[in-house]
Design a protein around this motif. Structure first.
Motif, PDB file in Angstrom:
ATOM      1  N   LEU A  15       0.827  -1.197   0.000  1.00  0.00           N
ATOM      2  CA  LEU A  15       0.000   0.000   0.000  1.00  0.00           C
ATOM      3  C   LEU A  15       0.866   1.252   0.000  1.00  0.00           C
ATOM      4  CD1 LEU A  15      -2.965   0.959   0.197  1.00  0.00           C
ATOM      5  CD2 LEU A  15      -2.675   0.995   2.670  1.00  0.00           C
ATOM      6  N   TYR A  16       1.919   1.228   0.822  1.00  0.00           N
ATOM      7  CA  TYR A  16       2.833   2.369   0.893  1.00  0.00           C
ATOM      8  C   TYR A  16       3.548   2.574  -0.443  1.00  0.00           C
ATOM      9  CZ  TYR A  16       6.878   5.199   2.118  1.00  0.00           C
ATOM     10  OH  TYR A  16       7.839   6.176   2.144  1.00  0.00           O
ATOM     11  N   ASN A  17       4.061   1.489  -1.001  1.00  0.00           N
ATOM     12  CA  ASN A  17       4.778   1.594  -2.273  1.00  0.00           C
ATOM     13  C   ASN A  17       3.859   2.030  -3.398  1.00  0.00           C
ATOM     14  OD1 ASN A  17       7.200   0.762  -1.128  1.00  0.00           O
ATOM     15  ND2 ASN A  17       6.741  -1.413  -1.463  1.00  0.00           N
ATOM     16  N   ALA A  18       2.619   1.573  -3.331  1.00  0.00           N
ATOM     17  CA  ALA A  18       1.675   1.928  -4.386  1.00  0.00           C
ATOM     18  C   ALA A  18       1.393   3.429  -4.386  1.00  0.00           C
ATOM     19  CB  ALA A  18       0.381   1.145  -4.192  1.00  0.00           C
ATOM     20  N   LYS A  19       1.402   4.043  -3.207  1.00  0.00           N
ATOM     21  CA  LYS A  19       1.150   5.470  -3.133  1.00  0.00           C
ATOM     22  C   LYS A  19       2.212   6.256  -3.887  1.00  0.00           C
ATOM     23  CE  LYS A  19      -1.237   5.421   1.327  1.00  0.00           C
ATOM     24  NZ  LYS A  19      -1.179   5.860   2.752  1.00  0.00           N
ATOM     25  N   VAL A  20       3.395   5.685  -3.953  1.00  0.00           N
ATOM     26  CA  VAL A  20       4.500   6.375  -4.594  1.00  0.00           C
ATOM     27  C   VAL A  20       4.463   6.218  -6.108  1.00  0.00           C
ATOM     28  CG1 VAL A  20       7.017   6.527  -4.762  1.00  0.00           C
ATOM     29  CG2 VAL A  20       5.922   6.080  -2.552  1.00  0.00           C
ATOM     30  N   ALA A  21       4.233   4.958  -6.565  1.00  0.00           N
ATOM     31  CA  ALA A  21       4.440   4.751  -8.001  1.00  0.00           C
ATOM     32  C   ALA A  21       3.426   3.847  -8.686  1.00  0.00           C
ATOM     33  CB  ALA A  21       5.844   4.175  -8.233  1.00  0.00           C
ATOM     34  N   GLN A  22       2.580   3.133  -7.951  1.00  0.00           N
ATOM     35  CA  GLN A  22       1.733   2.146  -8.601  1.00  0.00           C
ATOM     36  C   GLN A  22       0.275   2.306  -8.173  1.00  0.00           C
ATOM     37  OE1 GLN A  22       3.404  -1.875  -8.469  1.00  0.00           O
ATOM     38  NE2 GLN A  22       5.328  -1.000  -7.776  1.00  0.00           N
ATOM     39  N   PRO A  23      -0.459   3.166  -8.845  1.00  0.00           N
ATOM     40  CA  PRO A  23      -1.857   3.404  -8.457  1.00  0.00           C
ATOM     41  C   PRO A  23      -2.732   2.160  -8.513  1.00  0.00           C
ATOM     42  CG  PRO A  23      -1.360   4.372 -10.596  1.00  0.00           C
ATOM     43  CD  PRO A  23      -0.056   4.006  -9.982  1.00  0.00           C
ATOM     44  N   ARG A  24      -2.464   1.255  -9.444  1.00  0.00           N
ATOM     45  CA  ARG A  24      -3.274   0.030  -9.506  1.00  0.00           C
ATOM     46  C   ARG A  24      -2.989  -0.866  -8.299  1.00  0.00           C
ATOM     47  NH1 ARG A  24      -6.641  -2.745 -12.558  1.00  0.00           N
ATOM     48  NH2 ARG A  24      -6.498  -5.013 -12.730  1.00  0.00           N
ATOM     49  N   GLN A  25      -1.757  -0.854  -7.844  1.00  0.00           N
ATOM     50  CA  GLN A  25      -1.398  -1.625  -6.657  1.00  0.00           C
ATOM     51  C   GLN A  25      -2.154  -1.128  -5.435  1.00  0.00           C
ATOM     52  OE1 GLN A  25       0.074  -4.317  -5.964  1.00  0.00           O
ATOM     53  NE2 GLN A  25       2.070  -4.585  -6.914  1.00  0.00           N
ATOM     54  N   ILE A  26      -2.196   0.191  -5.267  1.00  0.00           N
ATOM     55  CA  ILE A  26      -2.873   0.722  -4.087  1.00  0.00           C
ATOM     56  C   ILE A  26      -4.369   0.457  -4.163  1.00  0.00           C
ATOM     57  CG2 ILE A  26      -3.213   3.049  -5.006  1.00  0.00           C
ATOM     58  CD1 ILE A  26      -2.724   4.108  -2.195  1.00  0.00           C
ATOM     59  N   LYS A  27      -4.918   0.522  -5.358  1.00  0.00           N
ATOM     60  CA  LYS A  27      -6.347   0.227  -5.529  1.00  0.00           C
ATOM     61  C   LYS A  27      -6.633  -1.221  -5.157  1.00  0.00           C
ATOM     62  CE  LYS A  27     -10.121   0.721  -8.851  1.00  0.00           C
ATOM     63  NZ  LYS A  27     -10.495   1.128 -10.237  1.00  0.00           N
ATOM     64  N   ALA A  28      -5.764  -2.124  -5.580  1.00  0.00           N
ATOM     65  CA  ALA A  28      -5.941  -3.542  -5.268  1.00  0.00           C
ATOM     66  C   ALA A  28      -5.776  -3.796  -3.778  1.00  0.00           C
ATOM     67  CB  ALA A  28      -4.932  -4.372  -6.065  1.00  0.00           C
ATOM     68  N   ALA A  29      -4.759  -3.181  -3.172  1.00  0.00           N
ATOM     69  CA  ALA A  29      -4.510  -3.371  -1.746  1.00  0.00           C
ATOM     70  C   ALA A  29      -5.680  -2.862  -0.915  1.00  0.00           C
ATOM     71  CB  ALA A  29      -3.222  -2.667  -1.344  1.00  0.00           C
ATOM     72  N   GLU A  30      -6.231  -1.731  -1.303  1.00  0.00           N
ATOM     73  CA  GLU A  30      -7.378  -1.184  -0.589  1.00  0.00           C
ATOM     74  C   GLU A  30      -8.619  -2.059  -0.781  1.00  0.00           C
ATOM     75  OE1 GLU A  30      -7.465   2.751  -2.218  1.00  0.00           O
ATOM     76  OE2 GLU A  30      -6.322   3.602  -0.551  1.00  0.00           O
ATOM     77  N   ALA A  31      -8.727  -2.656  -1.963  1.00  0.00           N
ATOM     78  CA  ALA A  31      -9.894  -3.482  -2.265  1.00  0.00           C
ATOM     79  C   ALA A  31      -9.933  -4.748  -1.421  1.00  0.00           C
ATOM     80  CB  ALA A  31      -9.914  -3.833  -3.754  1.00  0.00           C
ATOM     81  N   ILE A  32      -8.758  -5.330  -1.135  1.00  0.00           N
ATOM     82  CA  ILE A  32      -8.755  -6.596  -0.390  1.00  0.00           C
ATOM     83  C   ILE A  32      -8.772  -6.385   1.129  1.00  0.00           C
ATOM     84  CG2 ILE A  32      -7.445  -7.674  -2.268  1.00  0.00           C
ATOM     85  CD1 ILE A  32      -5.065  -7.881  -0.307  1.00  0.00           C
ATOM     86  N   PHE A  33      -8.551  -5.140   1.570  1.00  0.00           N
ATOM     87  CA  PHE A  33      -8.431  -4.892   3.010  1.00  0.00           C
ATOM     88  C   PHE A  33      -9.641  -5.364   3.824  1.00  0.00           C
ATOM     89  CE2 PHE A  33      -9.059  -2.165   6.735  1.00  0.00           C
ATOM     90  CZ  PHE A  33      -7.926  -2.496   7.448  1.00  0.00           C
ATOM     91  N   PRO A  34     -10.875  -5.083   3.412  1.00  0.00           N
ATOM     92  CA  PRO A  34     -12.017  -5.558   4.221  1.00  0.00           C
ATOM     93  C   PRO A  34     -12.036  -7.078   4.365  1.00  0.00           C
ATOM     94  CG  PRO A  34     -12.735  -3.903   2.644  1.00  0.00           C
ATOM     95  CD  PRO A  34     -11.334  -4.292   2.257  1.00  0.00           C
ATOM     96  N   GLY A  35     -11.582  -7.769   3.337  1.00  0.00           N
ATOM     97  CA  GLY A  35     -11.564  -9.225   3.385  1.00  0.00           C
ATOM     98  C   GLY A  35     -10.604  -9.758   4.430  1.00  0.00           C
ATOM     99  N   GLU A  36      -9.509  -9.040   4.656  1.00  0.00           N
ATOM    100  CA  GLU A  36      -8.556  -9.463   5.679  1.00  0.00           C
ATOM    101  C   GLU A  36      -9.206  -9.443   7.061  1.00  0.00           C
ATOM    102  OE1 GLU A  36      -4.316  -8.066   3.756  1.00  0.00           O
ATOM    103  OE2 GLU A  36      -5.504  -6.583   4.822  1.00  0.00           O
TER     104      GLU A  36
END
Length: 229
Positions: free
Chosen positions: A51-72
């Motif tokens: 999530l941290y790395n996605a904020k810097v350079a990978q918007p799709r990564q952060i979107k995916a990380a945020e999407a799976i968070f409730p499932g955790e």
């Protein structure tokens, strides 16, 4: 699980082998909380890093990380069905997210979670397919996933494959928490396959390499059973 695949043994060894196999049979049920708690904690840390790395350079990564968070959260609370299939509040479920974000690390984690959910819901055939797809280099997550996969193999009657996968998981982990546990499971399964030499090798490795582990405290009885023949 493994008991179904066991071959006949000599009468004097039957009691000891049955005791060992019963331990293996209860592996997933009795120890999933310990193994999965460790796995969950590490995955959450990794997801946070992504999530941290996605904020810097990978918007799709952060979107995916945020999407799976409730499932955790659902998974950690034992609500495996909702974690897998989603809720009415915008969480799509690990199964759907694994497909939607399959090219991202978070999507791969969603696939791992989906496999673990299926395993917890006793759908071991489907769990096996998901866990076989997962790959990673983390020293705790990857071997824990392999251990879960090994249990799927054993439950599904692929005992030889289960034993070798437990052994691979132990080597990959190379730590006092997971390695001796996985080596013990592999050894028990090798015994059920009438491969005592392979089992003995692993039991002795536990004793020598992981003397402080819980498994080492009882390993002498496994060694004695095989060396007293």
């Amino acid at each position: 699980m493994a008991k179904k695949a066991a071959k006949p043994v000599e009468a004097q060894d039957q009691k000891g082998l049955e005791e060992a196999l019963s331990k293996s049979e209860q592996f997933f049920e009795n120890n999933k909380k310990t193994i999965f708690s460790c796995l969950i904690a590490i995955i959450v840390i990794i997801a946070g890093g992504m999530l941290y790395n996605a904020k810097v350079a990978q918007p799709r990564q952060i979107k995916a990380a945020e999407a799976i968070f409730p499932g955790e959260t659902y998974f950690a609370n034992g609500d495996y069905s909702t974690a897998l299939n989603g809720d009415a509040y915008g969480f799509d479920g690990f199964e759907a997210l694994a497909k939607q974000y399959k090219s991202t690390k978070a999507g791969k984690l969603a696939g791992l979670y989906a496999g673990l959910c299926y395993a917890q819901l006793d759908s071991m055939d489907i769990a096996q397919k998901y866990l076989e797809k997962f790959s990673g280099d983390d020293q705790m997550v990857a071997p824990s996933a392999m251990g879960a996969l090994a249990n799927c193999y054993a439950t599904n009657g692929q005992v030889s494959k289960a034993a070798s996968t437990f052994e691979k998981a132990a080597k990959k982990a190379d730590n006092n928490l997971l390695s001796p546990y996985f080596y013990l499971q592999a050894g028990i399964l090798y015994e059920s396959l009438n491969k005592p030499a392979q089992a003995l090798k692993l039991y002795k490795m536990i004793k020598v390499k992981y003397p402080e582990s819980n498994e080492s405290q009882e390993i002498d009885k496994y060694i004695a059973r095989l060396t007293s023949k």
